[in-house]
Design an enzyme around this catalytic site. Structure first.
Site, PDB file in Angstrom:
ATOM      1  N   THR A   1       0.842  -1.200   0.000  1.00  0.00           N
ATOM      2  CA  THR A   1       0.000   0.000   0.000  1.00  0.00           C
ATOM      3  C   THR A   1       0.877   1.250   0.000  1.00  0.00           C
ATOM      4  O   THR A   1       0.596   2.224  -0.711  1.00  0.00           O
ATOM      5  CB  THR A   1      -0.942  -0.009   1.219  1.00  0.00           C
ATOM      6  OG1 THR A   1      -1.503  -1.312   1.386  1.00  0.00           O
ATOM      7  CG2 THR A   1      -2.075   0.992   1.043  1.00  0.00           C
TER       8      THR A   1
ATOM      9  N   ASP B   1       1.756   5.068   6.636  1.00  0.00           N
ATOM     10  CA  ASP B   1       2.114   3.646   6.580  1.00  0.00           C
ATOM     11  C   ASP B   1       0.851   2.787   6.495  1.00  0.00           C
ATOM     12  O   ASP B   1      -0.248   3.236   6.835  1.00  0.00           O
ATOM     13  CB  ASP B   1       2.932   3.261   7.826  1.00  0.00           C
ATOM     14  CG  ASP B   1       3.735   1.982   7.621  1.00  0.00           C
ATOM     15  OD1 ASP B   1       3.623   1.341   6.553  1.00  0.00           O
ATOM     16  OD2 ASP B   1       4.489   1.617   8.551  1.00  0.00           O
ATOM     17  N   GLY B   2       1.029   1.561   6.070  1.00  0.00           N
ATOM     18  CA  GLY B   2      -0.051   0.588   6.025  1.00  0.00           C
ATOM     19  C   GLY B   2      -0.176  -0.146   7.344  1.00  0.00           C
ATOM     20  O   GLY B   2       0.493   0.181   8.329  1.00  0.00           O
TER      21      GLY B   2
ATOM     22  N   GLY C   1       4.017  -5.268  10.617  1.00  0.00           N
ATOM     23  CA  GLY C   1       5.219  -6.099  10.538  1.00  0.00           C
ATOM     24  C   GLY C   1       5.112  -7.247   9.567  1.00  0.00           C
ATOM     25  O   GLY C   1       6.035  -8.050   9.457  1.00  0.00           O
TER      26      GLY C   1
ATOM     27  N   GLU D   1       9.778   0.991  11.262  1.00  0.00           N
ATOM     28  CA  GLU D   1       8.484   1.668  11.168  1.00  0.00           C
ATOM     29  C   GLU D   1       8.149   2.354  12.499  1.00  0.00           C
ATOM     30  O   GLU D   1       7.689   3.502  12.524  1.00  0.00           O
ATOM     31  CB  GLU D   1       7.392   0.665  10.797  1.00  0.00           C
ATOM     32  CG  GLU D   1       7.516   0.174   9.353  1.00  0.00           C
ATOM     33  CD  GLU D   1       6.550  -0.935   8.994  1.00  0.00           C
ATOM     34  OE1 GLU D   1       6.334  -1.142   7.793  1.00  0.00           O
ATOM     35  OE2 GLU D   1       6.028  -1.611   9.885  1.00  0.00           O
TER      36      GLU D   1
HETATM   37  C1  5RP Z   1       5.395  -3.904   6.892  1.00  0.00           C
HETATM   38  C2  5RP Z   1       4.059  -3.517   7.388  1.00  0.00           C
HETATM   39  C3  5RP Z   1       3.015  -3.180   6.365  1.00  0.00           C
HETATM   40  O1  5RP Z   1       2.580  -1.894   6.589  1.00  0.00           O
HETATM   41  C4  5RP Z   1       1.873  -4.138   6.501  1.00  0.00           C
HETATM   42  O2  5RP Z   1       2.374  -5.472   6.397  1.00  0.00           O
HETATM   43  C5  5RP Z   1       0.825  -3.913   5.411  1.00  0.00           C
HETATM   44  O3  5RP Z   1       1.373  -4.217   4.161  1.00  0.00           O
HETATM   45  P1  5RP Z   1       0.542  -4.144   2.824  1.00  0.00           P
HETATM   46  O4  5RP Z   1       0.279  -2.701   2.551  1.00  0.00           O
HETATM   47  O5  5RP Z   1       1.450  -4.778   1.808  1.00  0.00           O
HETATM   48  O6  5RP Z   1      -0.725  -4.920   3.030  1.00  0.00           O
HETATM   49  O7  5RP Z   1       3.789  -3.436   8.561  1.00  0.00           O
HETATM   50  O8  5RP Z   1       6.231  -4.289   7.934  1.00  0.00           O
END
Ligand code: 5RP
Length: 219
Positions: free
Chosen positions: A31, A81-82, A95, A103
């Site tokens: 994302t 962040d996602g 994570g 993060e």
């Molecule tokens: C990475 C994370 C990501 O933000 C989480 O895994 C979501 O990822 P995605 O946007 O690919 O679903 O915490 O360590």
């Protein structure tokens, strides 16, 4: 809209939260990749970014966005962040991409955490997604026993070494009804580098991608 289109939608929506002229905190994941690609379109309007992973740094630099070290900044107006899960209070599990330690470090510098996620990430109680925990390898066996005592099954993520040279365990079977107390407890365990519960650094706002469009949740 499919999941990729929802991620692109919230990635673009996060631009509204970027403060002109500032350095932007940038998370990690598929994302966030969409957010980085959208950020490239306004790169002349920002000073640069602080990145939470090698993966995001490479993508930012490929777009010509300057990447600062975390140690070069005192604070950031916004961190984007996602999440793997987000609860009704804005607490998250993160994570899934193994970047949780950096993060949390970058999130700690930020005044606001803008979470971008598709609607599948919204849960009533955290724990359906296996909880990632970054652990010093020497402590893994003891950390697994401690999680077992809480009813969790901690499994080492095979073949993964984090950007910090540590390993990840994914804990299955937890129900995290009190995220702040849980995060505080696990943080005390020797050898735990970072627990993937983000309660102290919960989201200020979540931009949730739904088939009807972006839903903005404030906490
Ligand atoms: C990475 C994370 C990501 O933000 C989480 O895994 C979501 O990822 P995605 O946007 O690919 O679903 O915490 O360590």
């Amino acid at each position: 809209m499919n999941q990729d289109e929802l991620k692109a939608l919230v990635g673009r929506a996060a631009l509204d939260h970027v403060v002109a002229g500032s350095i932007v905190g940038v998370g990690t994941g598929s994302t966030v990749d969409c957010f980085i690609d959208a950020l490239a379109g306004i790169k002349s309007q920002i000073a640069g970014a602080v990145s939470s992973s090698v993966r995001s740094t490479e993508r930012l630099q490929a777009h010509g966005i300057r990447v600062f070290e975390a140690s070069e900044v005192e604070s950031l107006p916004v961190y984007v962040d996602g999440a793997d899960e987000i609860d009704p209070q804005g607490c998250m599990i993160k994570g899934g991409g193994a970047a949780l330690t950096r993060e949390k470090i970058v999130a700690d510098l930020a005044l606001r955490f803008v979470c971008i996620a598709d609607a599948s990430k919204r849960v009533d109680v955290l724990g359906r997604f296996p909880l990632p925990v970054e652990v010093v390898p020497m402590a893994v066996a003891q950390v697994r026993r401690r999680f077992a005592a809480l009813g969790g099954d901690a499994r080492v993520r095979e073949g993964v070494v984090t950007d910090n040279g540590q390993c990840i365990v994914d804990v299955h079977g937890l129900r995290i009804a009190e995220p702040l107390a849980f995060e505080t407890e696990v943080n005390q365990w020797p050898g735990v580098v970072t627990v993937g519960v983000f309660a102290r650094h919960r989201a200020s706002v979540c931009l949730l991608g739904t088939p009807e469009g972006v839903q903005t949740l404030r906490y």
